[in-house]
Design a protein around this motif. Structure first.
Motif, PDB file in Angstrom:
ATOM      1  N   HIS A 117       4.969  66.310  12.018  1.00 34.99           N
ATOM      2  CA  HIS A 117       5.553  65.021  11.643  1.00 34.99           C
ATOM      3  C   HIS A 117       6.584  65.216  10.526  1.00 34.99           C
ATOM      4  O   HIS A 117       7.751  64.916  10.678  1.00 34.99           O
ATOM      5  CB  HIS A 117       4.438  64.082  11.212  1.00 34.99           C
ATOM      6  CG  HIS A 117       4.891  62.703  10.907  1.00 34.99           C
ATOM      7  ND1 HIS A 117       5.832  62.044  11.654  1.00 34.99           N
ATOM      8  CD2 HIS A 117       4.542  61.832   9.919  1.00 34.99           C
ATOM      9  CE1 HIS A 117       6.040  60.840  11.155  1.00 34.99           C
ATOM     10  NE2 HIS A 117       5.277  60.692  10.087  1.00 34.99           N
ATOM     11  N   ARG A 118       6.122  65.776   9.392  1.00 42.21           N
ATOM     12  CA  ARG A 118       7.023  65.951   8.243  1.00 42.21           C
ATOM     13  C   ARG A 118       6.992  67.360   7.673  1.00 42.21           C
ATOM     14  O   ARG A 118       7.844  67.722   6.874  1.00 42.21           O
ATOM     15  CB  ARG A 118       6.609  64.984   7.120  1.00 42.21           C
ATOM     16  CG  ARG A 118       6.801  63.540   7.478  1.00 42.21           C
ATOM     17  CD  ARG A 118       6.983  62.711   6.203  1.00 42.21           C
ATOM     18  NE  ARG A 118       7.196  61.313   6.532  1.00 42.21           N
ATOM     19  CZ  ARG A 118       6.261  60.368   6.399  1.00 42.21           C
ATOM     20  NH1 ARG A 118       5.064  60.668   5.925  1.00 42.21           N
ATOM     21  NH2 ARG A 118       6.524  59.116   6.720  1.00 42.21           N
ATOM     22  N   ASN A 119       5.990  68.130   8.032  1.00 43.89           N
ATOM     23  CA  ASN A 119       5.791  69.438   7.403  1.00 43.89           C
ATOM     24  C   ASN A 119       6.718  70.504   8.018  1.00 43.89           C
ATOM     25  O   ASN A 119       6.326  71.277   8.892  1.00 43.89           O
ATOM     26  CB  ASN A 119       4.312  69.841   7.562  1.00 43.89           C
ATOM     27  CG  ASN A 119       3.996  71.170   6.892  1.00 43.89           C
ATOM     28  OD1 ASN A 119       4.894  71.883   6.431  1.00 43.89           O
ATOM     29  ND2 ASN A 119       2.723  71.497   6.836  1.00 43.89           N
ATOM     30  N   THR A 159       0.674  71.477  12.671  1.00 45.53           N
ATOM     31  CA  THR A 159       0.498  71.736  11.239  1.00 45.53           C
ATOM     32  C   THR A 159      -0.789  71.138  10.681  1.00 45.53           C
ATOM     33  O   THR A 159      -1.077  71.290   9.497  1.00 45.53           O
ATOM     34  CB  THR A 159       1.689  71.143  10.460  1.00 45.53           C
ATOM     35  OG1 THR A 159       1.898  69.807  10.939  1.00 45.53           O
ATOM     36  CG2 THR A 159       2.944  71.963  10.659  1.00 45.53           C
ATOM     37  N   GLY A 195      -8.678  66.884   8.632  1.00 46.86           N
ATOM     38  CA  GLY A 195      -7.599  66.072   8.078  1.00 46.86           C
ATOM     39  C   GLY A 195      -8.154  64.840   7.366  1.00 46.86           C
ATOM     40  O   GLY A 195      -9.317  64.466   7.549  1.00 46.86           O
ATOM     41  N   SER A 209      -5.101  70.127  10.756  1.00 51.86           N
ATOM     42  CA  SER A 209      -6.343  70.890  10.703  1.00 51.86           C
ATOM     43  C   SER A 209      -6.684  71.487  12.083  1.00 51.86           C
ATOM     44  O   SER A 209      -6.922  72.696  12.216  1.00 51.86           O
ATOM     45  CB  SER A 209      -7.442  69.949  10.202  1.00 51.86           C
ATOM     46  OG  SER A 209      -8.686  70.492  10.375  1.00 51.86           O
ATOM     47  N   GLU A 211      -8.014  58.765  19.011  1.00 53.89           N
ATOM     48  CA  GLU A 211      -7.526  57.385  18.869  1.00 53.89           C
ATOM     49  C   GLU A 211      -6.775  56.931  20.128  1.00 53.89           C
ATOM     50  O   GLU A 211      -6.845  55.758  20.502  1.00 53.89           O
ATOM     51  CB  GLU A 211      -6.613  57.260  17.643  1.00 53.89           C
ATOM     52  CG  GLU A 211      -7.315  57.520  16.302  1.00 53.89           C
ATOM     53  CD  GLU A 211      -7.260  58.992  15.862  1.00 53.89           C
ATOM     54  OE1 GLU A 211      -6.922  59.857  16.705  1.00 53.89           O
ATOM     55  OE2 GLU A 211      -7.554  59.276  14.697  1.00 53.89           O
TER      56      GLU A 211
HETATM   57  P1  NDP Z   1      -4.294  66.274  10.355  1.00 52.29           P
HETATM   58  O1  NDP Z   1      -3.955  65.092   9.538  1.00 52.29           O
HETATM   59  O2  NDP Z   1      -4.806  67.490   9.686  1.00 52.29           O
HETATM   60  O3  NDP Z   1      -3.020  66.694  11.246  1.00 52.29           O
HETATM   61  C1  NDP Z   1      -2.319  65.736  11.979  1.00 52.29           C
HETATM   62  C2  NDP Z   1      -1.174  66.386  12.736  1.00 52.29           C
HETATM   63  O4  NDP Z   1      -0.415  65.361  13.374  1.00 52.29           O
HETATM   64  C3  NDP Z   1      -0.175  67.115  11.831  1.00 52.29           C
HETATM   65  O5  NDP Z   1       0.410  68.169  12.541  1.00 52.29           O
HETATM   66  C4  NDP Z   1       0.852  66.028  11.521  1.00 52.29           C
HETATM   67  O6  NDP Z   1       2.115  66.550  11.122  1.00 52.29           O
HETATM   68  C5  NDP Z   1       0.923  65.338  12.867  1.00 52.29           C
HETATM   69  N1  NDP Z   1       1.323  63.944  12.755  1.00 52.29           N
HETATM   70  C6  NDP Z   1       0.871  63.020  11.872  1.00 52.29           C
HETATM   71  N2  NDP Z   1       1.476  61.833  12.077  1.00 52.29           N
HETATM   72  C7  NDP Z   1       2.322  62.010  13.108  1.00 52.29           C
HETATM   73  C8  NDP Z   1       3.268  61.169  13.749  1.00 52.29           C
HETATM   74  N3  NDP Z   1       3.435  59.877  13.389  1.00 52.29           N
HETATM   75  N4  NDP Z   1       4.001  61.685  14.762  1.00 52.29           N
HETATM   76  C9  NDP Z   1       3.851  62.978  15.144  1.00 52.29           C
HETATM   77  N5  NDP Z   1       2.983  63.838  14.558  1.00 52.29           N
HETATM   78  C10 NDP Z   1       2.228  63.347  13.548  1.00 52.29           C
HETATM   79  O7  NDP Z   1      -5.328  65.757  11.458  1.00 52.29           O
HETATM   80  P2  NDP Z   1      -6.539  66.549  12.149  1.00 52.29           P
HETATM   81  O8  NDP Z   1      -6.058  67.871  12.646  1.00 52.29           O
HETATM   82  O9  NDP Z   1      -7.722  66.486  11.291  1.00 52.29           O
HETATM   83  O10 NDP Z   1      -6.851  65.598  13.380  1.00 52.29           O
HETATM   84  C11 NDP Z   1      -5.984  65.499  14.494  1.00 52.29           C
HETATM   85  C12 NDP Z   1      -6.686  64.698  15.584  1.00 52.29           C
HETATM   86  O11 NDP Z   1      -7.831  65.433  16.004  1.00 52.29           O
HETATM   87  C13 NDP Z   1      -7.206  63.340  15.109  1.00 52.29           C
HETATM   88  O12 NDP Z   1      -7.095  62.425  16.159  1.00 52.29           O
HETATM   89  C14 NDP Z   1      -8.676  63.602  14.804  1.00 52.29           C
HETATM   90  O13 NDP Z   1      -9.478  62.442  14.957  1.00 52.29           O
HETATM   91  C15 NDP Z   1      -9.006  64.651  15.850  1.00 52.29           C
HETATM   92  N6  NDP Z   1     -10.105  65.530  15.496  1.00 52.29           N
HETATM   93  C16 NDP Z   1     -10.017  66.309  14.377  1.00 52.29           C
HETATM   94  C17 NDP Z   1     -11.046  67.169  14.016  1.00 52.29           C
HETATM   95  C18 NDP Z   1     -10.944  68.055  12.818  1.00 52.29           C
HETATM   96  O14 NDP Z   1     -11.841  68.888  12.611  1.00 52.29           O
HETATM   97  N7  NDP Z   1      -9.924  67.961  11.988  1.00 52.29           N
HETATM   98  C19 NDP Z   1     -12.274  67.241  14.835  1.00 52.29           C
HETATM   99  C20 NDP Z   1     -12.226  66.428  16.006  1.00 52.29           C
HETATM  100  C21 NDP Z   1     -11.182  65.614  16.321  1.00 52.29           C
HETATM  101  P3  NDP Z   1       2.444  66.813   9.538  1.00 52.29           P
HETATM  102  O15 NDP Z   1       1.537  67.924   9.097  1.00 52.29           O
HETATM  103  O16 NDP Z   1       3.871  67.204   9.551  1.00 52.29           O
HETATM  104  O17 NDP Z   1       2.164  65.521   8.849  1.00 52.29           O
END
Ligand code: NDP
Length: 384
Positions: free
Chosen positions: A36-38, A10, A201, A12, A123
């Protein structure tokens, strides 16, 4: 037909991955999707893609997910362990796009199955480092870098590190690239999440604004490309067109270029070792006209200096840095601390906490937990 699991479906990166997967239903079949919650976003994606299973991390929402999936063939599950189980189903290709160290166990479970894993969740690699790369190697898994910079390096990198003189990660510099530090003191979360080139995100957007993101990426690069910390550099490039480059001993520099759209690197890993078409805007250099480059400023962006030092020190330092940063970014987003307090908090935790190097996942999780407690204490001092 390639089976695909998306951890963090869910988010980005997750939704960008879904967009590509859904364009080629004859090529990709969805095994598992997690969030996670969505619940609404997860259930809608699971129904559209006819996923075998959808997992919500927050177990209290499992009932809601079951209701949302009623009448479909999608199996519903809930809880952190269920996410790990979904990752362990062994899809041919898994996208690791959970944000933060919460992605560590699921990513490790996917790697243990010895298949291809697209790694966005930097991370986990920063904190677990060689524990993760060794596990991948032991299982025969392929770790495909999704971060645009590392994906660029991956595309330009010849396998012999001895031929490489330098790997240069480009950095946009974020929304405050030219700001004096004092002006950054009062920036709000709303200002800091607005990245000039990328839509991402909240957590990575703040990391880009502090430039901690580039610091985490240096550590990520160290584990993905074994050239040594001294051969890793950062170059500020505001347009985010050159995504990174590899300089060879003969003076040749190979770079990968593209529009700033995460679907380009995601598609590269999804189709790897093949290629696939994407709807992304093609790069029009004549229209862009010029590309700028400059040296990073480690003084105005102390987070970058902290990460560089953690990389050079090794051991548990990167895990401590990452955990303190995750806690501080969450506090900033929640309005508890100011923008400059993020790097100050990370520095305070690194000053006070110097545990032994982790040797297994449990050590990484314990160091992470302790560093978060240290960060909370440091932030109380900042707020006092
Ligand atoms: P987002 O915050 O947009 O999405 C995070 C995702 O992880 C969501 O599906 C969320 O679910 C889920 N999530 C959050 N917390 C938990 C948890 N405790 N347990 C299980 N699932 C969880 O993040 P991004 O997509 O921006 O980034 C994701 C990863 O990719 C990060 O590590 C970031 O550094 C890396 N990254 C991102 C880029 C980008 O363009 N966005 C580019 C390069 C790397 P829910 O929606 O339900 O909260």
């Amino acid at each position: 037909m390639r089976s695909v699991t998306i951890l963090g479906a869910t988010g980005s990166v997750g939704t960008a991955t879904l967009d590509l997967v859904e364009r080629e239903p004859d090529r990709f079949r969805v095994e598992a999707l997690t969030a996670h919650r969505n619940v609404a976003g997860l259930a809608a994606a699971a129904r559209r893609t006819r996923a075998a299973v959808a997992v919500i991390g927050d177990e209290s929402r499992l009932g809601e997910l079951r209701n949302a999936l009623m009448g479909s063939d999608v199996e519903a599950a809930g809880g952190a362990d269920a996410i790990v189980e979904a990752a362990a189903r062994g899809a041919d290709w898994t996208m690791a796009a959970i944000v933060g160290l919460a992605g560590l166990r699921p990513t490790m479970a996917a790697l243990a199955r010895g298949k291809a894993v697209g790694l966005a969740n930097k991370e986990s690699l920063v904190s677990a480092g060689a524990i993760m790369t060794d596990a991948a190697a032991r299982a025969g898994a392929t770790l495909l870098p999704v971060d645009s910079e590392h994906n660029a390096v991956f595309q330009c990198y010849e396998r012999d590190p001895a031929r490489v003189s330098r790997i240069v990660l480009t950095a946009s510099g974020g929304p405050f690239r030219d700001w004096p530090q004092e002006r950054m003191r009062s920036v709000t979360p709303a200002q800091a999440v607005k990245h000039p080139n990328w839509s991402m995100g909240a957590k990575i957007s703040i990391d880009s604004a502090t430039m901690m993101n580039k610091g985490l990426e240096l550590i990520e690069a160290f584990h993905l490309f074994p050239v040594g910390a001294e051969r890793l550099d950062v170059l500020v490039h505001p347009q985010s067109v050159v995504h990174s480059m590899v300089e060879y001993v003969d003076g040749s520099v190979l770079a990968q270029l593209g529009s700033p759209d995460m679907r380009v690197p995601i598609a590269h890993t999804l189709a790897w070792p093949d290629r696939m078409a994407t709807p992304c805007q093609k790069l029009d250099l004549a229209r862009i006209g010029r590309l700028d480059f400059g040296a990073p400023d480690f003084v105005r962006f102390p987070a970058l200096a902290l990460a560089r030092a953690a990389l050079e020190a090794g051991g548990a330092r990167p895990a401590v840095l990452n955990a303190a940063n995750e806690a501080a970014v969450a506090a900033f987003l929640g309005g508890r601390i100011g923008f400059l307090d993020i790097a100050d908090t990370v520095a305070a935790v690194l000053d006070r906490f110097d545990p032994a190097a982790p040797v297994n996942l449990e050590d990484v999780v314990a160091i992470d937990a302790a560093a978060r407690i240290g960060a909370e204490e440091a932030m109380e001092r900042v707020a006092a």
